[in-house]
Motif scaffolding. Sequence first.
Motif, PDB file in Angstrom:
ATOM      1  N   ARG A   1      -1.278  -4.331 -23.435  1.00  0.00           N
ATOM      2  CA  ARG A   1      -1.267  -3.774 -24.789  1.00  0.00           C
ATOM      3  C   ARG A   1      -2.668  -3.821 -25.414  1.00  0.00           C
ATOM      4  NH1 ARG A   1       3.860  -3.485 -27.570  1.00  0.00           N
ATOM      5  NH2 ARG A   1       5.592  -4.160 -26.266  1.00  0.00           N
TER       6      ARG A   1
ATOM      7  N   GLU B   1     -14.579 -14.403 -23.550  1.00  0.00           N
ATOM      8  CA  GLU B   1     -13.516 -15.418 -23.702  1.00  0.00           C
ATOM      9  C   GLU B   1     -12.146 -14.830 -23.401  1.00  0.00           C
ATOM     10  OE1 GLU B   1     -13.190 -18.810 -25.698  1.00  0.00           O
ATOM     11  OE2 GLU B   1     -14.895 -18.958 -24.308  1.00  0.00           O
TER      12      GLU B   1
ATOM     13  N   ILE C   1      -8.700 -12.993 -28.225  1.00  0.00           N
ATOM     14  CA  ILE C   1      -8.808 -13.859 -27.041  1.00  0.00           C
ATOM     15  C   ILE C   1      -7.410 -14.214 -26.501  1.00  0.00           C
ATOM     16  CG2 ILE C   1      -9.525 -16.164 -26.279  1.00  0.00           C
ATOM     17  CD1 ILE C   1     -11.903 -15.827 -28.356  1.00  0.00           C
ATOM     18  N   ARG C   2      -6.496 -14.567 -27.410  1.00  0.00           N
ATOM     19  CA  ARG C   2      -5.131 -14.903 -26.970  1.00  0.00           C
ATOM     20  C   ARG C   2      -4.461 -13.735 -26.252  1.00  0.00           C
ATOM     21  NH1 ARG C   2      -4.279 -16.907 -32.413  1.00  0.00           N
ATOM     22  NH2 ARG C   2      -4.856 -19.091 -32.305  1.00  0.00           N
ATOM     23  N   LEU C   3      -4.631 -12.548 -26.812  1.00  0.00           N
ATOM     24  CA  LEU C   3      -3.954 -11.388 -26.214  1.00  0.00           C
ATOM     25  C   LEU C   3      -4.608 -11.008 -24.890  1.00  0.00           C
ATOM     26  CD1 LEU C   3      -3.280  -9.105 -29.333  1.00  0.00           C
ATOM     27  CD2 LEU C   3      -1.845 -10.900 -28.357  1.00  0.00           C
TER      28      LEU C   3
ATOM     29  N   TRP D   1      -7.202 -14.082 -32.034  1.00  0.00           N
ATOM     30  CA  TRP D   1      -6.057 -13.317 -31.518  1.00  0.00           C
ATOM     31  C   TRP D   1      -6.474 -12.391 -30.389  1.00  0.00           C
ATOM     32  CZ3 TRP D   1      -1.189 -14.071 -31.153  1.00  0.00           C
ATOM     33  CH2 TRP D   1      -0.541 -14.891 -32.072  1.00  0.00           C
TER      34      TRP D   1
ATOM     35  N   SER E   1       0.566  -8.816 -22.757  1.00  0.00           N
ATOM     36  CA  SER E   1      -0.345  -8.790 -23.911  1.00  0.00           C
ATOM     37  C   SER E   1      -1.670  -8.136 -23.502  1.00  0.00           C
ATOM     38  CB  SER E   1      -0.563 -10.194 -24.476  1.00  0.00           C
ATOM     39  OG  SER E   1      -1.287 -11.010 -23.589  1.00  0.00           O
TER      40      SER E   1
ATOM     41  N   ASP F   1      -6.331 -13.037 -22.835  1.00  0.00           N
ATOM     42  CA  ASP F   1      -6.128 -14.110 -21.853  1.00  0.00           C
ATOM     43  C   ASP F   1      -4.767 -14.767 -22.087  1.00  0.00           C
ATOM     44  OD1 ASP F   1      -6.733 -15.892 -19.800  1.00  0.00           O
ATOM     45  OD2 ASP F   1      -7.742 -17.300 -21.134  1.00  0.00           O
ATOM     46  N   GLY F   2      -3.748 -13.941 -22.298  1.00  0.00           N
ATOM     47  CA  GLY F   2      -2.396 -14.453 -22.553  1.00  0.00           C
ATOM     48  C   GLY F   2      -1.480 -14.138 -21.395  1.00  0.00           C
ATOM     49  N   THR F   3      -0.648 -13.109 -21.559  1.00  0.00           N
ATOM     50  CA  THR F   3       0.264 -12.673 -20.490  1.00  0.00           C
ATOM     51  C   THR F   3      -0.176 -11.285 -20.007  1.00  0.00           C
ATOM     52  OG1 THR F   3       1.705 -11.570 -22.080  1.00  0.00           O
ATOM     53  CG2 THR F   3       2.207 -13.876 -21.596  1.00  0.00           C
TER      54      THR F   3
END
Lengths: 269, 317
Positions: free
Chosen positions: A175, A226, A163-165, A161, A172, A167-169
């Motif tokens: 935040r 990452e 990594i997703r946040l 999560w 994100s 390298d997301g938008t």
Amino acid sequence: MATPDLSPAQLAAPAYPAELRSQLFQYVLQLADTSLILAHRLSEWCGHGPVLEQDLALSNIALDLLGEARSYYQYAAELEGRGRTEDDLAYLRSAVEYRNPLLVEQPNGDFAYTVVRQFLFDNFHYQLLKGLQNGPDARLAAIAEKSLKEAAYHLKWSSEWLIRLGDGTPESRRRLDKAIATLWRFAGELTTPTPNESQLQELGLVPDYAALLPAMQAHVAHVLAEATVPLPTAPVAQLGGKTGRHSEHLGYLLAELQYLQRTYPGLTW
Amino acid sequence: METLAPDLSPEAQFQARIDADLRIEPKDWMPEAYRKTLIRQISQHAHSELVGMLPEGNWITRAPSLKRKAILLAKVQDEAGHGLYLYSAAETLGTSRDQMLADLHSGKAKYSSIFNYPTLSWADMGCVGWLVDGAAILNQVPLCRTSYGPYARAMVRVCKEESFHQRQGFEIMQTLCEGAPVQKEMAQEALNRWWWPTLMMFGPKDADSPNTEQSMKWRIKRFTNDELRQKFVDMMVPQAEFLGLKVPDEKVRWNEERQAYDFGEVDWEEFWNVVKGNGLCNHERLQARVQAHEEGAWVREAALAHAAKRKERAAVA
């Protein structure tokens, strides 16, 4: 881990010398409080998660940590030997008697806060359990062995999560950056030993935090890379929770957690 | 679809399958009204699981022992799991979870009114498990044999867990009733509040339930509302007596001739009032769901954006 100066007979829980037993009690209590308080925080998400699958994941982690906390409390109660139960230890101690690090009592904030708090804890928890699993105290080793499988999953969840946040938008990322800026200063306490921890580490009874750090730092560097997030410059660590000096948040948490036991003392539920 | 009577119209073949107690599967022909009824019923059921997490979730942080806390958290988590299977079952009928959630959030789709009542004491955790899950089981066990395959299979899993939930609720009540006087009072007070709303869970009286006849014919439903309500009263009155509690209905009396309990009339004005959105918690329950969904939007978007970036990178590599 250094070879303990204690014979195996002394290391069997009932045979610990009184002073060591009391030190180990404090240490196990600290582990119990840490897992309970974080479980409690995560359980506040139940029914309010960002998507049903993650609501389930947060409750799963909370349940694992709650189970682990109970095992530690039961062991702590035995080490203390004064007839207190897991519930006495969890429900009838005040905030200044709680021994969890500051990180885990911090409020959930938004999902990014929860992920960063979880990531910092999981990264430490996973390495700590690996150490405890191979340690000389059979009971702690057994609890650690069981919990390690769960902790590996938690670390995977929070790393993914993060990594997703990162390298997301842009939203994100904004935040996540804010959560890192707020929570990173609580990471240092996890691996800063209290005098009690130092003594137990010197005896080789519990893992030496200095030995856990390289693997922890490597994982942070890997995950942040990452996530395309620069490694934060080490902030001044906030210390205190492990010696009973907490943030203001813990009092409210315990008021809620202990409400029924405090309102109706001595009853069975 | 296996054809039972090739000369008949699709409608007649469909009804023949139902009458033979054969399951209807997603790819089978089905009347549009059957599909619509099922989407409405299954999504309503899924929404009830989701919203139903809130009144019990309200006590997770205040559970009185570590064991109770773990059981309650696991139970509420089970409800999230039930929501997942049911949304998936509804999706086999051609709708999407996003659409169903949008209908919940706009107020177009309903959920069980029972969750619009507040949970005010620890004994409410007992009553929700014992009475509310007890009523849900009576409604749901027949659904394990409902005509639509994916729904029936989801219900088999749901019912297994619900019976565990009901036992834990009863056990909370039993512990309270065997405890101090203050605990027994807590149990009675909760029963007083939950009894009538649980009787309402079976829906309006048969005479006022226009969908029942068609649903029975399609074997989506297997018992009428009043039949299930009677079964519930017959099951629960002796359990309340066993606990040493009294159901708050002066008219409850064993009827030797009917071999069933007589009982008083539900306050239907209250029932319709809560169904129409005017219960104490209607507003805040829906608001909590909408808020979680809206505040989670950026998280869901981030996950999608990250997955897209990964896919793009993999394609380049």
